[in-house]
Scaffold this motif. Structure first.
Motif, mmCIF file in Angstrom:
data_model
loop_
_atom_site.group_PDB
_atom_site.id
_atom_site.type_symbol
_atom_site.label_atom_id
_atom_site.label_comp_id
_atom_site.label_asym_id
_atom_site.label_seq_id
_atom_site.Cartn_x
_atom_site.Cartn_y
_atom_site.Cartn_z
ATOM 1 N N ALA A 113 39.967 -10.179 -40.708
ATOM 2 C CA ALA A 113 38.635 -10.072 -41.302
ATOM 3 C C ALA A 113 37.654 -11.008 -40.619
ATOM 4 C CB ALA A 113 38.709 -10.371 -42.799
ATOM 5 N N MET A 114 38.102 -12.202 -40.258
ATOM 6 C CA MET A 114 37.219 -13.152 -39.578
ATOM 7 C C MET A 114 36.817 -12.632 -38.202
ATOM 8 S SD MET A 114 36.290 -15.750 -41.317
ATOM 9 C CE MET A 114 36.708 -16.755 -42.753
ATOM 10 N N ARG A 115 37.736 -12.029 -37.493
ATOM 11 C CA ARG A 115 37.416 -11.491 -36.167
ATOM 12 C C ARG A 115 36.442 -10.319 -36.273
ATOM 13 N NH1 ARG A 115 42.910 -13.045 -35.379
ATOM 14 N NH2 ARG A 115 43.697 -11.042 -36.168
ATOM 15 N N THR A 116 36.662 -9.457 -37.271
ATOM 16 C CA THR A 116 35.747 -8.339 -37.478
ATOM 17 C C THR A 116 34.369 -8.838 -37.882
ATOM 18 O OG1 THR A 116 37.607 -6.962 -38.179
ATOM 19 C CG2 THR A 116 35.399 -6.192 -38.744
ATOM 20 N N PHE A 117 34.343 -9.843 -38.736
ATOM 21 C CA PHE A 117 33.094 -10.458 -39.173
ATOM 22 C C PHE A 117 32.298 -10.967 -37.973
ATOM 23 C CE2 PHE A 117 30.979 -14.491 -40.213
ATOM 24 C CZ PHE A 117 30.082 -14.079 -41.188
ATOM 25 N N ALA A 118 32.958 -11.699 -37.084
ATOM 26 C CA ALA A 118 32.284 -12.255 -35.913
ATOM 27 C C ALA A 118 31.760 -11.152 -35.003
ATOM 28 C CB ALA A 118 33.240 -13.170 -35.151
ATOM 29 N N ARG A 120 30.912 -8.002 -35.763
ATOM 30 C CA ARG A 120 29.811 -7.228 -36.336
ATOM 31 C C ARG A 120 28.499 -7.990 -36.371
ATOM 32 N NH1 ARG A 120 32.489 -3.666 -41.262
ATOM 33 N NH2 ARG A 120 34.079 -2.632 -39.965
ATOM 34 N N LEU A 121 28.583 -9.310 -36.411
ATOM 35 C CA LEU A 121 27.361 -10.111 -36.384
ATOM 36 C C LEU A 121 26.969 -10.506 -34.962
ATOM 37 C CD1 LEU A 121 27.560 -12.502 -39.476
ATOM 38 C CD2 LEU A 121 25.968 -10.613 -39.079
ATOM 39 N N GLY A 122 27.769 -10.077 -33.993
ATOM 40 C CA GLY A 122 27.456 -10.401 -32.611
ATOM 41 C C GLY A 122 27.623 -11.870 -32.275
ATOM 42 N N LEU A 123 28.574 -12.534 -32.945
ATOM 43 C CA LEU A 123 28.814 -13.947 -32.673
ATOM 44 C C LEU A 123 29.581 -14.112 -31.372
ATOM 45 C CD1 LEU A 123 29.843 -15.176 -36.259
ATOM 46 C CD2 LEU A 123 27.557 -15.033 -35.235
ATOM 47 N N ASP A 124 29.543 -15.323 -30.834
ATOM 48 C CA ASP A 124 30.265 -15.609 -29.596
ATOM 49 C C ASP A 124 31.762 -15.422 -29.847
ATOM 50 O OD1 ASP A 124 31.778 -17.440 -27.654
ATOM 51 O OD2 ASP A 124 29.751 -17.454 -26.811
ATOM 52 N N PRO A 125 32.435 -14.560 -29.066
ATOM 53 C CA PRO A 125 33.854 -14.283 -29.318
ATOM 54 C C PRO A 125 34.781 -15.449 -29.040
ATOM 55 C CG PRO A 125 33.144 -13.239 -27.282
ATOM 56 C CD PRO A 125 31.909 -13.787 -27.929
ATOM 57 N N LEU A 129 34.071 -17.871 -32.848
ATOM 58 C CA LEU A 129 35.334 -17.479 -33.470
ATOM 59 C C LEU A 129 36.251 -18.686 -33.646
ATOM 60 C CD1 LEU A 129 36.916 -15.162 -34.640
ATOM 61 C CD2 LEU A 129 37.838 -14.683 -32.361
ATOM 62 N N GLN A 130 36.232 -19.603 -32.683
ATOM 63 C CA GLN A 130 37.018 -20.835 -32.823
ATOM 64 C C GLN A 130 36.529 -21.662 -34.001
ATOM 65 O OE1 GLN A 130 36.749 -22.788 -29.011
ATOM 66 N NE2 GLN A 130 38.440 -21.617 -28.127
ATOM 67 N N ALA A 131 35.231 -21.630 -34.268
ATOM 68 C CA ALA A 131 34.678 -22.374 -35.404
ATOM 69 C C ALA A 131 35.020 -21.700 -36.727
ATOM 70 C CB ALA A 131 33.161 -22.503 -35.254
ATOM 71 N N LEU A 132 35.212 -20.379 -36.715
ATOM 72 C CA LEU A 132 35.543 -19.657 -37.939
ATOM 73 C C LEU A 132 37.028 -19.756 -38.290
ATOM 74 C CD1 LEU A 132 33.483 -16.363 -37.463
ATOM 75 C CD2 LEU A 132 33.069 -18.112 -39.198
ATOM 76 N N GLU A 133 37.870 -19.852 -37.287
ATOM 77 C CA GLU A 133 39.312 -19.816 -37.528
ATOM 78 C C GLU A 133 39.807 -20.891 -38.493
ATOM 79 O OE1 GLU A 133 40.897 -19.904 -33.605
ATOM 80 O OE2 GLU A 133 40.852 -17.708 -33.363
ATOM 81 N N PRO A 134 39.294 -22.136 -38.467
ATOM 82 C CA PRO A 134 39.766 -23.141 -39.435
ATOM 83 C C PRO A 134 39.498 -22.755 -40.886
ATOM 84 C CG PRO A 134 38.656 -24.216 -37.608
ATOM 85 C CD PRO A 134 38.409 -22.743 -37.454
ATOM 86 N N LEU A 135 38.502 -21.889 -41.117
ATOM 87 C CA LEU A 135 38.198 -21.469 -42.485
ATOM 88 C C LEU A 135 39.310 -20.619 -43.075
ATOM 89 C CD1 LEU A 135 34.420 -20.511 -42.076
ATOM 90 C CD2 LEU A 135 35.375 -22.656 -42.929
ATOM 91 N N ALA A 136 40.151 -20.052 -42.212
ATOM 92 C CA ALA A 136 41.266 -19.224 -42.673
ATOM 93 C C ALA A 136 42.587 -19.979 -42.664
ATOM 94 C CB ALA A 136 41.366 -17.974 -41.790
ATOM 95 N N ARG A 137 42.529 -21.300 -42.505
ATOM 96 C CA ARG A 137 43.743 -22.116 -42.507
ATOM 97 C C ARG A 137 43.739 -23.047 -43.717
ATOM 98 N NH1 ARG A 137 42.741 -24.118 -36.353
ATOM 99 N NH2 ARG A 137 43.147 -22.130 -35.271
#
Length: 285
Positions: A113-118, A120-125, A129-137
């Motif tokens: 879900a985090m990867r899809t989220f990034a 769809r919003l056109g975030l830097d892959p 995405l590295q900044a989002l990954e800790p939110l799922a840990r």
């Protein structure tokens, strides 16, 4: 940790001038304010998750979908209650993507879900995405509110800047009070005539303006009606739990009908005098 008050925010990746017309079609009272560069925030004035018994995440998911299908920009719903916190991202006709944390911050969503989220919003892959990954840990020091604040911090790179006081974890009453103090615009249903004019303005100002007339417009309108009617019926048949999705169906039906009507009006003799007079031809009918 103390129970978190129930609350919600709708973040739209568009300027308030574009969000306002689309938000009118939801037939829900909202407060609209700018939230950074090309971002806006909608603060619900009502609390249907308390009055109707439907969970706040379902209400917000339905609203996000309703807004997203009425416009051509993504809508991010943030929500929280005493047990959980999370988000739902809606973008056009795509299936919404969301993530949930328990109140103590324990992740209960899917990593995909985090990867899809990034994406769809056109975030830097890579960096985003590295900044989002800790939110799922797992993180014993981060509760549900901290998780949402972390999400907002990542989105700050895209220009998001929530006004002071409009932040996750605040009760709905506090959010409304702050929004009013900030001079937020009130968005409310004002009848079908104004809704028609608002919808035409929203579409003409967006990238879908070229779909207003001709075969594309008729195809799009028919597709929206075909998707909206069953969704509207399904939502009402399962009320109150399905009212959020009924709202999304209503917006689809309204969009589809307006697309077909506008295409017909613009094909009539004299209709090419210009679109500067928003909805003038329709009002004359």
């Amino acid at each position: 940790m103390n129970p978190t008050p129930v609350g919600a925010l709708l973040l739209c990746r568009a300027e308030p001038a574009a969000v306002g017309p689309a938000a009118h079609l939801m037939r829900e009272h909202q407060l609209l304010a700018p939230a950074g560069q090309r971002w806006s925030v909608l603060v619900p004035e009502g609390k249907p998750w308390l009055d109707g018994g439907e969970p706040v995440d379902r209400v917000l998911a339905g609203w996000a979908v309703a807004l997203a299908v009425a416009a051509n920009w993504p809508v991010l719903a943030l929500w929280w209650d005493g047990d959980r916190a999370g988000f739902t991202l809606a973008s056009g006709f795509r299936r919404p993507v969301g993530y949930t944390w328990l109140a103590d911050g324990t992740p209960v969503g899917e990593d995909e879900a985090m990867r899809t989220f990034a994406a769809r919003l056109g975030l830097d892959p890579v960096l985003d995405l590295q900044a989002l990954e800790p939110l799922a840990r797992p993180d014993p020091g981060a509760d549900g509110r901290a998780r949402l604040l972390g999400l907002i911090a990542v989105l700050a790179r895209t220009g998001l800047a929530l006004p002071a006081g409009l932040s996750p974890g605040e009760p709905a009453d506090r959010l409304r009070s702050v929004a009013r103090e900030l001079g937020a615009e009130t968005v409310e249903w004002s009848g079908w005539r104004d809704a028609v004019r608002a919808e035409l303005h929203a579409v003409e100002e967006g990238r879908l303006g070229r779909w207003l007339r001709g075969p594309r417009a008729r195809l799009l309108g028919a597709a929206q009606l075909a998707a909206g009617v069953p969704l509207l019926a399904w939502g009402f048949a399962r009320r109150p739990a399905g009212l959020g999705w009924a709202a999304a169906g209503a917006v689809l039906v309204a969009n589809g009908a307006l697309s077909l009507v506008y295409d017909r009006v613009r094909r009539e003799p004299g209709a090419s005098a210009g679109t500067g007079q928003r909805g003038g031809s329709i009002e004359a009918g």
